[in-house]
Design a protein around this motif. Sequence first.
Motif, PDB file in Angstrom:
ATOM      1  N   ASP A   1       4.202   7.622 -17.155  1.00  0.00           N
ATOM      2  CA  ASP A   1       4.204   6.617 -18.213  1.00  0.00           C
ATOM      3  C   ASP A   1       5.540   5.889 -18.234  1.00  0.00           C
ATOM      4  OD1 ASP A   1       1.668   7.135 -18.968  1.00  0.00           O
ATOM      5  OD2 ASP A   1       2.137   7.995 -20.921  1.00  0.00           O
ATOM      6  N   GLY A   2       5.472   4.594 -18.405  1.00  0.00           N
ATOM      7  CA  GLY A   2       6.655   3.746 -18.333  1.00  0.00           C
ATOM      8  C   GLY A   2       6.570   2.832 -17.134  1.00  0.00           C
ATOM      9  N   GLY A   3       5.765   3.224 -16.139  1.00  0.00           N
ATOM     10  CA  GLY A   3       5.464   2.352 -15.003  1.00  0.00           C
ATOM     11  C   GLY A   3       6.634   2.009 -14.119  1.00  0.00           C
ATOM     12  N   VAL A   4       7.646   2.863 -14.053  1.00  0.00           N
ATOM     13  CA  VAL A   4       8.825   2.570 -13.240  1.00  0.00           C
ATOM     14  C   VAL A   4       8.803   3.457 -12.002  1.00  0.00           C
ATOM     15  CG1 VAL A   4      11.340   2.515 -13.166  1.00  0.00           C
ATOM     16  CG2 VAL A   4      10.140   1.967 -15.295  1.00  0.00           C
ATOM     17  N   PRO A   5       8.578   2.881 -10.806  1.00  0.00           N
ATOM     18  CA  PRO A   5       8.612   3.689  -9.586  1.00  0.00           C
ATOM     19  C   PRO A   5      10.059   3.984  -9.187  1.00  0.00           C
ATOM     20  CG  PRO A   5       8.181   1.402  -9.036  1.00  0.00           C
ATOM     21  CD  PRO A   5       8.228   1.468 -10.529  1.00  0.00           C
ATOM     22  N   PHE A   6      10.266   5.076  -8.500  1.00  0.00           N
ATOM     23  CA  PHE A   6      11.608   5.417  -8.026  1.00  0.00           C
ATOM     24  C   PHE A   6      11.483   6.420  -6.890  1.00  0.00           C
ATOM     25  CE2 PHE A   6      10.548   8.059 -11.695  1.00  0.00           C
ATOM     26  CZ  PHE A   6      10.718   9.344 -11.205  1.00  0.00           C
ATOM     27  N   ASP A   7      12.509   6.464  -6.095  1.00  0.00           N
ATOM     28  CA  ASP A   7      12.603   7.438  -5.003  1.00  0.00           C
ATOM     29  C   ASP A   7      14.088   7.712  -4.805  1.00  0.00           C
ATOM     30  OD1 ASP A   7      12.441   9.010  -2.771  1.00  0.00           O
ATOM     31  OD2 ASP A   7      11.120   7.669  -1.653  1.00  0.00           O
ATOM     32  N   VAL A   8      14.536   8.845  -5.309  1.00  0.00           N
ATOM     33  CA  VAL A   8      15.964   9.120  -5.410  1.00  0.00           C
ATOM     34  C   VAL A   8      16.296  10.456  -4.749  1.00  0.00           C
ATOM     35  CG1 VAL A   8      17.895   9.542  -6.994  1.00  0.00           C
ATOM     36  CG2 VAL A   8      16.154   7.824  -7.564  1.00  0.00           C
TER      37      VAL A   8
ATOM     38  N   ALA B   1       1.402  12.599 -10.590  1.00  0.00           N
ATOM     39  CA  ALA B   1       2.558  13.449 -10.850  1.00  0.00           C
ATOM     40  C   ALA B   1       3.764  12.936 -10.080  1.00  0.00           C
ATOM     41  CB  ALA B   1       2.261  14.898 -10.443  1.00  0.00           C
ATOM     42  N   LEU B   2       4.941  13.284 -10.576  1.00  0.00           N
ATOM     43  CA  LEU B   2       6.155  13.047  -9.815  1.00  0.00           C
ATOM     44  C   LEU B   2       6.152  13.984  -8.611  1.00  0.00           C
ATOM     45  CD1 LEU B   2       6.861  11.848 -12.653  1.00  0.00           C
ATOM     46  CD2 LEU B   2       9.174  12.747 -12.339  1.00  0.00           C
ATOM     47  N   LYS B   3       6.935  13.629  -7.613  1.00  0.00           N
ATOM     48  CA  LYS B   3       7.074  14.507  -6.454  1.00  0.00           C
ATOM     49  C   LYS B   3       8.516  14.991  -6.366  1.00  0.00           C
ATOM     50  CE  LYS B   3       3.298  12.816  -3.551  1.00  0.00           C
ATOM     51  NZ  LYS B   3       2.927  12.198  -2.250  1.00  0.00           N
ATOM     52  N   LEU B   4       8.656  16.297  -6.248  1.00  0.00           N
ATOM     53  CA  LEU B   4       9.964  16.915  -6.087  1.00  0.00           C
ATOM     54  C   LEU B   4      10.012  17.549  -4.708  1.00  0.00           C
ATOM     55  CD1 LEU B   4      12.700  17.872  -7.290  1.00  0.00           C
ATOM     56  CD2 LEU B   4      11.489  19.933  -8.061  1.00  0.00           C
ATOM     57  N   ASN B   5      10.899  17.011  -3.868  1.00  0.00           N
ATOM     58  CA  ASN B   5      11.024  17.482  -2.478  1.00  0.00           C
ATOM     59  C   ASN B   5       9.670  17.461  -1.761  1.00  0.00           C
ATOM     60  OD1 ASN B   5      13.790  17.965  -2.924  1.00  0.00           O
ATOM     61  ND2 ASN B   5      13.331  19.983  -3.792  1.00  0.00           N
ATOM     62  N   GLY B   6       8.900  16.386  -2.033  1.00  0.00           N
ATOM     63  CA  GLY B   6       7.631  16.172  -1.347  1.00  0.00           C
ATOM     64  C   GLY B   6       6.425  16.852  -1.960  1.00  0.00           C
ATOM     65  N   GLN B   7       6.626  17.672  -3.001  1.00  0.00           N
ATOM     66  CA  GLN B   7       5.531  18.395  -3.630  1.00  0.00           C
ATOM     67  C   GLN B   7       5.319  17.896  -5.066  1.00  0.00           C
ATOM     68  OE1 GLN B   7       3.627  20.585  -1.944  1.00  0.00           O
ATOM     69  NE2 GLN B   7       4.919  20.137  -0.145  1.00  0.00           N
ATOM     70  N   PRO B   8       4.039  17.846  -5.509  1.00  0.00           N
ATOM     71  CA  PRO B   8       3.790  17.429  -6.904  1.00  0.00           C
ATOM     72  C   PRO B   8       4.526  18.327  -7.885  1.00  0.00           C
ATOM     73  CG  PRO B   8       1.751  17.493  -5.646  1.00  0.00           C
ATOM     74  CD  PRO B   8       2.790  18.124  -4.773  1.00  0.00           C
TER      75      PRO B   8
ATOM     76  N   ALA C   1      15.673  17.043 -11.640  1.00  0.00           N
ATOM     77  CA  ALA C   1      16.163  17.220 -10.273  1.00  0.00           C
ATOM     78  C   ALA C   1      17.672  17.405 -10.304  1.00  0.00           C
ATOM     79  CB  ALA C   1      15.797  16.026  -9.405  1.00  0.00           C
ATOM     80  N   VAL C   2      18.178  18.210  -9.364  1.00  0.00           N
ATOM     81  CA  VAL C   2      19.613  18.479  -9.269  1.00  0.00           C
ATOM     82  C   VAL C   2      20.107  18.069  -7.881  1.00  0.00           C
ATOM     83  CG1 VAL C   2      19.497  20.353 -10.954  1.00  0.00           C
ATOM     84  CG2 VAL C   2      19.188  20.861  -8.524  1.00  0.00           C
ATOM     85  N   GLY C   3      21.398  18.264  -7.642  1.00  0.00           N
ATOM     86  CA  GLY C   3      21.995  17.838  -6.383  1.00  0.00           C
ATOM     87  C   GLY C   3      21.249  18.333  -5.150  1.00  0.00           C
ATOM     88  N   GLY C   4      20.917  17.405  -4.248  1.00  0.00           N
ATOM     89  CA  GLY C   4      20.193  17.746  -3.020  1.00  0.00           C
ATOM     90  C   GLY C   4      18.698  17.555  -3.113  1.00  0.00           C
ATOM     91  N   ASP C   5      18.162  17.414  -4.331  1.00  0.00           N
ATOM     92  CA  ASP C   5      16.718  17.208  -4.511  1.00  0.00           C
ATOM     93  C   ASP C   5      16.336  15.755  -4.249  1.00  0.00           C
ATOM     94  OD1 ASP C   5      16.200  19.833  -5.229  1.00  0.00           O
ATOM     95  OD2 ASP C   5      16.353  19.447  -7.384  1.00  0.00           O
ATOM     96  N   ARG C   6      15.087  15.581  -3.819  1.00  0.00           N
ATOM     97  CA  ARG C   6      14.514  14.232  -3.745  1.00  0.00           C
ATOM     98  C   ARG C   6      13.399  14.156  -4.786  1.00  0.00           C
ATOM     99  NH1 ARG C   6      11.637  11.206   1.489  1.00  0.00           N
ATOM    100  NH2 ARG C   6      11.179   9.231   0.372  1.00  0.00           N
ATOM    101  N   ILE C   7      13.544  13.247  -5.726  1.00  0.00           N
ATOM    102  CA  ILE C   7      12.564  13.068  -6.792  1.00  0.00           C
ATOM    103  C   ILE C   7      11.992  11.653  -6.682  1.00  0.00           C
ATOM    104  CG2 ILE C   7      14.349  12.366  -8.463  1.00  0.00           C
ATOM    105  CD1 ILE C   7      11.307  14.522  -9.361  1.00  0.00           C
ATOM    106  N   SER C   8      10.664  11.516  -6.776  1.00  0.00           N
ATOM    107  CA  SER C   8      10.056  10.203  -6.575  1.00  0.00           C
ATOM    108  C   SER C   8       8.795  10.053  -7.417  1.00  0.00           C
ATOM    109  CB  SER C   8       9.706   9.992  -5.098  1.00  0.00           C
ATOM    110  OG  SER C   8       8.728  10.939  -4.677  1.00  0.00           O
ATOM    111  N   TYR C   9       8.439   8.789  -7.621  1.00  0.00           N
ATOM    112  CA  TYR C   9       7.180   8.460  -8.302  1.00  0.00           C
ATOM    113  C   TYR C   9       6.742   7.083  -7.834  1.00  0.00           C
ATOM    114  CZ  TYR C   9       3.802   7.005 -11.768  1.00  0.00           C
ATOM    115  OH  TYR C   9       2.659   6.539 -12.355  1.00  0.00           O
ATOM    116  N   ALA C  10       5.454   6.959  -7.532  1.00  0.00           N
ATOM    117  CA  ALA C  10       4.852   5.674  -7.170  1.00  0.00           C
ATOM    118  C   ALA C  10       3.727   5.379  -8.148  1.00  0.00           C
ATOM    119  CB  ALA C  10       4.318   5.715  -5.737  1.00  0.00           C
ATOM    120  N   ARG C  11       3.563   4.132  -8.521  1.00  0.00           N
ATOM    121  CA  ARG C  11       2.525   3.758  -9.484  1.00  0.00           C
ATOM    122  C   ARG C  11       1.161   4.253  -9.011  1.00  0.00           C
ATOM    123  NH1 ARG C  11       5.644  -1.120  -9.553  1.00  0.00           N
ATOM    124  NH2 ARG C  11       6.623  -1.469 -11.584  1.00  0.00           N
TER     125      ARG C  11
END
Length: 225
Positions: A122-129, A103-110, A89-99
């Motif tokens: 893998d790694g089990g770390v959720p984030f929403d950035v 798939a990760l979500k980039l700007n709301g899309q898988p 992800a680059v500036g302005g993107d929203r990247i997220s993952y929930a256990r």
Amino acid sequence: MQRRPGRRRGIWAIVLLVLGVVLIGGAVALMVSRYTGAREFSDNMQPTIVRGDAVVLHKDPHQVRRGDVVLYDPREWGLQGPFLGRVVAVGGDRISYARGEEALKLNGQPLVEPYVKDAPGDGGVPFDVVVPQGRIFILGDNRGNSADSRFHPGRDEGTLPVSAVTGVEADQKSPLVMGIGLAVFAGLCLLPVGIGLGIAALVARRRRPVPPTGPVWGAVHVEHP
């Protein structure tokens, strides 16, 4: 005036040797000025890059894009690098993952990631950035074994400045890279041909001495009656 034996082969030998050196030297100079190399010493980028692999990278990239494999300096995380990683992800993107998500979500899309070793989460770390402008979010392709942006949320949610990137993996099929490779190959082919012609020219000169073309000092001309 009689032409010296092997003269033409000698000229071609010089031409081919000079051309071979120019091709190789020019290609190497261009390679050194625009590219750098790095070797992977960990498993964080498997299966894309395995331990011990060498990677060719553009120096001082003017643009960093999503999906780029980059060499970066992690000093903001308190680590000593450089490391190899992938920009997701680059500036302005929203990247997220929930256990539990596939798939990760980039700007709301898988986010489709065929390069990931096992599961994207893998790694089990959720984030929403939401990535600030001028910064990037970096992950390893081996998500179960990568100390990446997920594990450094203390400053700007694990993002790094674009200036932390010191190289972007070069496309091995780009015209410039292929041109450099062809120039080196051509130069390496020309050098032995030039050397062979040079040897052949020397052998020809030794076997066929050039006869004198002017008067021989000390010779006496006698006219018969």
